[in-house]
Write an enzyme that holds these catalytic residues in place. Structure first.
Site, PDB file in Angstrom:
ATOM      1  N   GLU A   1      -3.308   7.002  -4.941  1.00  0.00           N
ATOM      2  CA  GLU A   1      -4.101   6.623  -6.764  1.00  0.00           C
ATOM      3  C   GLU A   1      -4.607   7.610  -7.023  1.00  0.00           C
ATOM      4  O   GLU A   1      -6.523   7.481  -6.493  1.00  0.00           O
ATOM      5  CB  GLU A   1      -3.808   5.217  -6.721  1.00  0.00           C
ATOM      6  CG  GLU A   1      -2.490   4.318  -5.708  1.00  0.00           C
ATOM      7  CD  GLU A   1      -2.775   2.814  -5.794  1.00  0.00           C
ATOM      8  OE1 GLU A   1      -4.079   2.594  -5.897  1.00  0.00           O
ATOM      9  OE2 GLU A   1      -1.967   2.659  -5.154  1.00  0.00           O
TER      10      GLU A   1
ATOM     11  N   ARG B   1       1.047  -1.063   0.453  1.00  0.00           N
ATOM     12  CA  ARG B   1      -0.349  -0.056   0.003  1.00  0.00           C
ATOM     13  C   ARG B   1       0.664   1.264   0.263  1.00  0.00           C
ATOM     14  O   ARG B   1       2.440   1.296   1.007  1.00  0.00           O
ATOM     15  CB  ARG B   1      -0.955   0.073   0.990  1.00  0.00           C
ATOM     16  CG  ARG B   1      -1.929  -0.772   1.350  1.00  0.00           C
ATOM     17  CD  ARG B   1      -3.471  -0.321  -0.111  1.00  0.00           C
ATOM     18  NE  ARG B   1      -3.980  -1.408   0.438  1.00  0.00           N
ATOM     19  CZ  ARG B   1      -4.084  -2.641  -0.477  1.00  0.00           C
ATOM     20  NH1 ARG B   1      -3.006  -2.855  -1.327  1.00  0.00           N
ATOM     21  NH2 ARG B   1      -5.515  -3.281  -0.676  1.00  0.00           N
TER      22      ARG B   1
ATOM     23  N   HIS C   1      -0.741   0.177  -9.692  1.00  0.00           N
ATOM     24  CA  HIS C   1      -1.464  -1.137  -8.996  1.00  0.00           C
ATOM     25  C   HIS C   1      -2.742  -2.460  -9.510  1.00  0.00           C
ATOM     26  O   HIS C   1      -3.446  -2.404  -9.323  1.00  0.00           O
ATOM     27  CB  HIS C   1      -2.459  -0.028  -8.264  1.00  0.00           C
ATOM     28  CG  HIS C   1      -3.332  -0.596  -6.409  1.00  0.00           C
ATOM     29  ND1 HIS C   1      -4.070  -0.291  -5.224  1.00  0.00           N
ATOM     30  CD2 HIS C   1      -3.058  -2.117  -6.300  1.00  0.00           C
ATOM     31  CE1 HIS C   1      -3.605  -1.291  -4.486  1.00  0.00           C
ATOM     32  NE2 HIS C   1      -3.540  -2.109  -5.317  1.00  0.00           N
TER      33      HIS C   1
END
Lengths: 326, 315
Positions: free
Chosen positions: A273, A244, A291
């Site tokens: 993000e 993360r 991601h």
């Protein structure tokens, strides 16, 4: 009188607040098994939607970017199951779930291999400059400027894994085959593992050449990789993050990369993000991915099957497949 | 040894160039323009007793014939395809290369290319840098773990690749000149059969007359639209124009290529394909490994000229 009409099977309702990334693949495959209550499609605010439509809903399908707070849980009095598509649980108030008797199921280890593969791929790319050298070729520079500058050997490097869960262990297994020396830090030392254990990220960073972040994001791990840890890692150090964005102090990481305080980074996740610090775009010692460490055909397929299996088990009063302790 | 002439065929890294210059009389042949090479050789051939070559330029029959006092060819590579070995044997010229020290790096790059190709790492990096992530998610890619890997050539590098792929749970099969019964990997007597039975085909064999274009149209077709070809060996092992057309047509799933038939020229049709990863022959290209290779070249030359046993002789 005989009943001519068969009793219609009640298709169980599953609440979805905002669609998980896997939802476009999941919904079409299982729309005959579950009735999805799509909160985001309603024009009314979520809280009102929950109060109006979700009072009797027993199951919620969620993912990492939906925060499941006490406030939301309060509006779902019939909720008994949360299925999350993530391996991380930082978005769910677990103690509140326990208080309310709500079971939680996560993605288990269904995509641990894919994420570990991505971590190794990012590391090889950073050290051996695969993407940067590829840009060099595609710009026509090889015939013009000659050989590409040298990269760094992976073999013999000391790799520190932050968080030795399913993913961390898969990363360790792979990197050992490249001749890396593995050590780790984790909430607790793992008795079943023989890798050297360090109590803190800073001690790990001082010893290692490469840090691979594989831990969950919690209050304890937020910004754990900070200025001191990056300094301890040193000028030859490389950071790989497939966990993360919040585990790293992103501003500090960017500064270290721009100023040459560490040697490189491979990042699949970021603090906000899909925003990515623009300063990274001009660096050849950084590899960026959106991601997508879990986004393979196979992982998505396996994840959909697992989500459905957990939901089906719940609705047939059978044990869940990947229940987590709350 | 300062009067021993050494002909250097490529622009060497500073360390190697400096050490050669320090210990020998160094002739930087790569720096001589094409039309002056003949005159250069005529002038200096008498004092040249060693050639230092690499993957691009070595010692062919013509060069060997023009160097009457040549005693040793020291290759800055493990591949020997640029050296006329028969001619060297015939004339009693020693040949050395740089095995083992580069095995790990080349094997690491092979896996790096597989991951970059299947997981679209380079493409996803472009996706982020171009700002496209703000508009939507990246596409689904293909898992590597567990996929079948077929290796052409199970020498030092092929074996190192197999060991790494095993850590990803990949079943390994191979083709080589002869089966290796000690190994638990499945052997296929032909490259076409190997390609028909694996998802990822890795070229890891030496380039010889027999292996030229060993990956041809039949092999590429057998590998197919879901197959991936990885080449970290030598460009001419693959029929490059067949490969390009198969990739452009979608008849081959993808490719990760570190070597090409006419380096540094890379077919431009490949530049626009997102299922192709291209690197400029960087297999052994790390600081650590190139230093070790340089030390082997220097060590072999010093050993020869002090009548000591060579470190890594081939001939």
């Amino acid at each position: 009188m005989e009943n001519q009409n068969p009793v219609p099977t009640v298709i169980p309702k599953v609440l979805v607040l905002r669609p998980p990334p896997v939802f476009p693949f999941f919904e079409p495959r299982y729309s005959d098994k579950f009735q999805f209550l799509k909160a985001w499609e309603s024009p009314i605010p979520t809280e009102e939607f929950l109060e109006t439509h979700a009072a009797s809903v027993a199951a919620l399908l969620t993912c990492g970017f939906n925060r499941i707070t006490p406030d939301i849980l309060r509006r779902l009095p019939s909720l008994r199951l949360i299925v999350t598509t993530s391996a991380g649980l930082d978005h769910i108030d677990l103690p509140e779930c326990r208080r309310r008797g709500i079971a939680v199921a996560d993605a288990g280890s269904v995509f641990s291999e894919d994420v570990a593969d991505a971590a190794v791929g990012l590391l090889l790319d950073v050290l051996r400059r695969v993407s940067a050298a590829g840009r060099y070729v595609r710009a026509g520079l090889w015939p013009l400027n000659g050989d590409y500058p040298l990269g760094t050997k992976l073999g013999g490097k000391r790799v520190g894994i932050i968080g030795l869960g399913n993913i961390g262990l898969e990363v360790a297994k792979r990197l050992e085959a490249f001749g890396c020396f593995i050590s780790y830090t984790s909430r607790t030392k793992k008795a079943s593992v023989s890798f050297p254990f360090y109590q803190s990220a800073i001690e790990l960073a001082a010893y290692c050449d490469i840090l691979v972040i594989c831990c969950m994001l919690t209050d304890q791990t937020r910004h754990m990789v900070n200025k001191e840890v990056l300094k301890a890692l040193g000028k030859e150090g490389v950071v790989i993050n497939i966990a993360r964005g919040g585990v790293i102090d992103e501003k500090e990481l960017v500064r270290c990369l721009v100023e040459g305080e560490i040697a490189g980074a491979g990042l699949d996740v970021f603090e906000r993000e899909p925003e990515v610090p623009k300063e990274l775009f001009t660096l050849d010692n950084v590899v960026l991915s959106p991601h997508c460490a879990v986004l393979t055909e196979e992982a998505v397929g396996d994840l959909c099957e697992l989500l459905a299996a957990n939901l089906e088990a719940f609705f047939s009063n059978k044990p869940l497949i990947s229940q987590v302790a709350t | 040894m300062e009067d021993i002439g050494v002909l250097l065929r490529f622009p060497a890294m500073p360390y190697l160039d400096q050490e050669l210059d320090k210990h020998f009389k160094l002739f930087r042949f790569w720096d001589v323009s094409e039309n002056e090479k003949e005159a250069f050789l005529r002038k200096n051939s008498g004092s040249i007793r060693a050639v230092v070559g690499n993957a691009s330029a070595g010692a062919d029959a013509e060069l060997i014939d023009s160097l009457p006092n040549l005693e040793i060819v020291a290759c800055f590579s493990v591949g020997l395809d640029k050296v006329d070995l028969d001619k060297c044997k015939e004339k009693g010229i020693r040949v050395t290369n740089t095995p083992d020290v580069l095995t790990d790096d080349v094997a690491d790059l092979a896996i790096g290319l597989i991951l970059a190709t299947m997981r679209r790492i380079c493409e996803s990096d472009r996706f982020v840098r171009s700002g496209k992530w703000k508009k939507g998610d990246f596409k689904l890619t293909t898992k590597f773990t567990g996929k079948s890997v077929g290796i052409i050539g199970l020498g030092r590098i092929g074996l190192a690749i197999a060991m790494r792929a095993e850590a990803f749970g990949c079943p390994i099969s191979y083709h080589s000149r002869s089966p290796k019964p000690d190994l638990k990997y499945k052997y296929y007597p032909s490259v076409v059969e190997l390609a028909s039975n694996c998802r990822i085909l890795v070229v890891a064999c030496a380039l010889t007359e027999e292996t030229h274009h060993i990956v041809n149209q039949k092999v590429i077709d057998a590998l197919g639209p879901k197959g991936v070809l990885i080449n970290i060996a030598r460009g001419p092992l693959v029929d490059e124009s067949e490969l390009v057309s198969a990739l452009v047509d979608g008849r081959l799933g993808g490719a990760g290529l570190d070597v090409f038939e006419h380096e540094p020229v890379v077919p431009e049709e490949l530049f626009g394909l997102d299922n192709v990863v291209l690197t400029p022959h960087i297999g052994s290209g790390t600081v650590e490994t190139r230093m070790a290779m340089a030390d082997l070249v220097l060590g072999n030359l010093k050993a020869h000229f002090s009548s000591r046993p060579l470190l890594t002789p081939v001939v």
